[in-house]
Design an enzyme around this catalytic site. Structure first.
Site, PDB file in Angstrom:
ATOM      1  N   HIS A   1       0.797  -1.236   0.000  1.00 26.50           N
ATOM      2  CA  HIS A   1       0.000   0.000   0.000  1.00 26.50           C
ATOM      3  C   HIS A   1       0.829   1.286   0.000  1.00 26.50           C
ATOM      4  O   HIS A   1       0.267   2.365  -0.206  1.00 26.50           O
ATOM      5  CB  HIS A   1      -0.927   0.032   1.219  1.00 26.50           C
ATOM      6  CG  HIS A   1      -2.032  -0.976   1.184  1.00 26.50           C
ATOM      7  ND1 HIS A   1      -2.902  -1.096   0.126  1.00 26.50           N
ATOM      8  CD2 HIS A   1      -2.406  -1.919   2.099  1.00 26.50           C
ATOM      9  CE1 HIS A   1      -3.765  -2.068   0.390  1.00 26.50           C
ATOM     10  NE2 HIS A   1      -3.490  -2.579   1.577  1.00 26.50           N
TER      11      HIS A   1
ATOM     12  N   ASP B   1      -4.271 -10.466  -1.801  1.00 30.24           N
ATOM     13  CA  ASP B   1      -4.716  -9.840  -0.555  1.00 30.24           C
ATOM     14  C   ASP B   1      -6.165  -9.389  -0.700  1.00 30.24           C
ATOM     15  O   ASP B   1      -6.590  -8.990  -1.780  1.00 30.24           O
ATOM     16  CB  ASP B   1      -3.816  -8.633  -0.259  1.00 30.24           C
ATOM     17  CG  ASP B   1      -3.876  -8.161   1.176  1.00 30.24           C
ATOM     18  OD1 ASP B   1      -4.899  -7.587   1.565  1.00 30.24           O
ATOM     19  OD2 ASP B   1      -2.885  -8.347   1.904  1.00 30.24           O
TER      20      ASP B   1
ATOM     21  N   HIS C   1      -7.365  -6.753   0.334  1.00 25.56           N
ATOM     22  CA  HIS C   1      -7.327  -5.320   0.047  1.00 25.56           C
ATOM     23  C   HIS C   1      -6.600  -5.089  -1.280  1.00 25.56           C
ATOM     24  O   HIS C   1      -5.567  -5.706  -1.543  1.00 25.56           O
ATOM     25  CB  HIS C   1      -6.600  -4.561   1.166  1.00 25.56           C
ATOM     26  CG  HIS C   1      -7.220  -4.757   2.514  1.00 25.56           C
ATOM     27  ND1 HIS C   1      -6.854  -5.780   3.361  1.00 25.56           N
ATOM     28  CD2 HIS C   1      -8.192  -4.053   3.169  1.00 25.56           C
ATOM     29  CE1 HIS C   1      -7.565  -5.705   4.476  1.00 25.56           C
ATOM     30  NE2 HIS C   1      -8.381  -4.673   4.382  1.00 25.56           N
TER      31      HIS C   1
ATOM     32  N   ASP D   1      -6.100 -12.543   4.178  1.00 21.18           N
ATOM     33  CA  ASP D   1      -7.168 -11.890   4.926  1.00 21.18           C
ATOM     34  C   ASP D   1      -8.532 -11.976   4.241  1.00 21.18           C
ATOM     35  O   ASP D   1      -9.468 -11.286   4.641  1.00 21.18           O
ATOM     36  CB  ASP D   1      -6.809 -10.432   5.228  1.00 21.18           C
ATOM     37  CG  ASP D   1      -6.093  -9.728   4.093  1.00 21.18           C
ATOM     38  OD1 ASP D   1      -5.965 -10.313   2.995  1.00 21.18           O
ATOM     39  OD2 ASP D   1      -5.636  -8.584   4.292  1.00 21.18           O
TER      40      ASP D   1
END
Length: 400
Positions: A140, A176, A178, A265
């Protein structure tokens, strides 16, 4: 860099466990300790597979991050940062609850970046066919800003280092939950780097990006693919969209190297997302990527860690399954044959009493015992529409 010969290498340095913002923060690298211990107690992590990485130097970090940002990270890494740098910390994204500055963060995160560079170099130089660096995958961070628990974007740094040294086409795969925004935007105009991210839709989850319309720009148009999945997506729908679209992307792009990010996740137990998958996807996705690596780039495959916030019940199993696939350990085949194969009793005895929730007893989940998600058919159909939009300009898989 301390390197040894072999097919698969496991990149790890004890200092990487110190990547921790504070005691209450959900990003907890104790998960690395649990994973390594699970692999060792399973007889799957021999000493000769281990490689200790060096720190990335400023020149390597500056392939992605601005000099001013690197200077700020260094200045905020001291026990008592100067007032002038404290005043600038917000500008660099280092005062948020998600990504606050912490002591020694430059050296620790430079070690993480160095690990991902080492993993990529071992593969590109032919010293290893596959490498795994679980402390990496901090996807990120941006050029001049930390975000989403990430200080330096080691994935982008490793890709940039390979692009500088080798004439290589790199397929970056992000699993991921995200969106892999930092890597996407870093290479958004580069036709030699194709980015692919499957994640929960940004309508409901950080960082709010990753729509199918984000396809790249300039010369990089058509080299960026996103699969934003609906909340409460389950295994079958997630894997259907992932395998079909990724296989078509790889067929069209023809990479020389695959670098994959393995945040775990999207599991139903993870506290920070709304996807309802089981451990099945963390056995299947590495197998799919492994097949594509051998199909398209002579097996050259670098895997990184990523998110994962149930550090007891989910992360050690998911990351161990990844290493079992990469290393070809026979335990992986045994788990594929019997997903309810028990975890090592010694490992459960060591860590079970410390877990806030009862630990699973088996490698995979018995998802058949879970309550089915309402609207399952509707969610799967919406995900298929997203898949079809994402793959709109890709040739069909049976095209000659």
């Amino acid at each position: 860099m301390k390197a040894v010969d072999g097919n698969a290498k496991f990149i790890f340095h004890e200092e990487e466990v110190d990547y921790r913002f504070n005691a209450e923060h959900p990003f907890n690298q104790q998960r690395l300790v649990l994973t390594c211990d699970l692999l060792r107690k399973s007889g799957a992590l021999p000493a000769e597979a281990l490689v200790q990485p060096d720190l990335a130097d400023d020149e390597e970090i500056a392939l992605v991050h601005s000099r001013e940002y690197i200077e700020a990270v260094k200045a905020l890494s001291g026990d008592q940062p100067g007032s002038e740098w404290l005043a600038k910390a917000e500008k660099f994204g280092l005062t948020s609850d998600d990504t606050p500055y912490f002591s020694r963060m430059h050296d620790i995160t430079a070690r993480v970046a160095g690990g991902s560079i080492a993993a990529a170099e071992l593969v590109m130089s032919g010293q290893a066919q596959h490498t795994l660096h679980l402390a990496g995958g901090l996807h990120h961070a941006f050029s001049a800003k930390g975000a989403g628990f990430c200080i330096y974007n080691d994935a982008s740094i490793a890709i940039a280092a390979i692009r500088k040294k080798y004439d290589a086409r790199i397929l970056y795969i992000d699993t991921d939950v995200h969106h892999g925004d930092g890597v996407q935007w870093t290479f958004y105009t580069d036709p030699q780097v194709c980015t692919f991210s499957i994640h929960e839709t940004g309508k409901y989850l950080f960082p709010g990006t990753g729509g199918v319309e984000e396809r790249g720009d300039g010369l990089g148009f058509g080299y960026n693919y996103n699969l934003p999945m609906e909340p409460y997506t389950e295994d079958a729908s997630w894997l259907e969209c992932f395998e079909d679209t990724l296989s078509r992307v790889a067929d069209a792009f023809k990479p020389d190297l695959i670098i994959s990010q393995h945040g775990c996740d999207a599991h139903a137990y993870d506290p920070l997302s709304h996807i309802h998958c089981s451990m099945e996807i963390y056995a299947r996705m590495p197998a799919i990527i492994h097949r594509l690596a051998h199909q398209h780039c002579e097996g050259r495959w670098v895997a990184l860690g990523g998110g994962g916030y149930d550090i007891w019940r989910v992360v050690p199993r998911a990351w161990s399954l990844l290493w079992l696939e990469m290393s070809g350990h026979p335990l992986g085949a045994a788990i594929a044959a019997d997903g309810l194969l028990p975890l090592p009793a010694e490992w459960l005895a060591e860590w079970g009493p410390r877990s806030p929730e009862p630990m699973p007893a088996t490698w995979l989940d018995d998802a058949s015992s879970w309550e089915p998600m309402p609207r399952r058919a509707e969610i799967a159909e919406r995900n298929r529409r997203v898949r079809d939009l994402a793959a709109l300009y890709l040739p069909p898989r049976d095209a000659g």
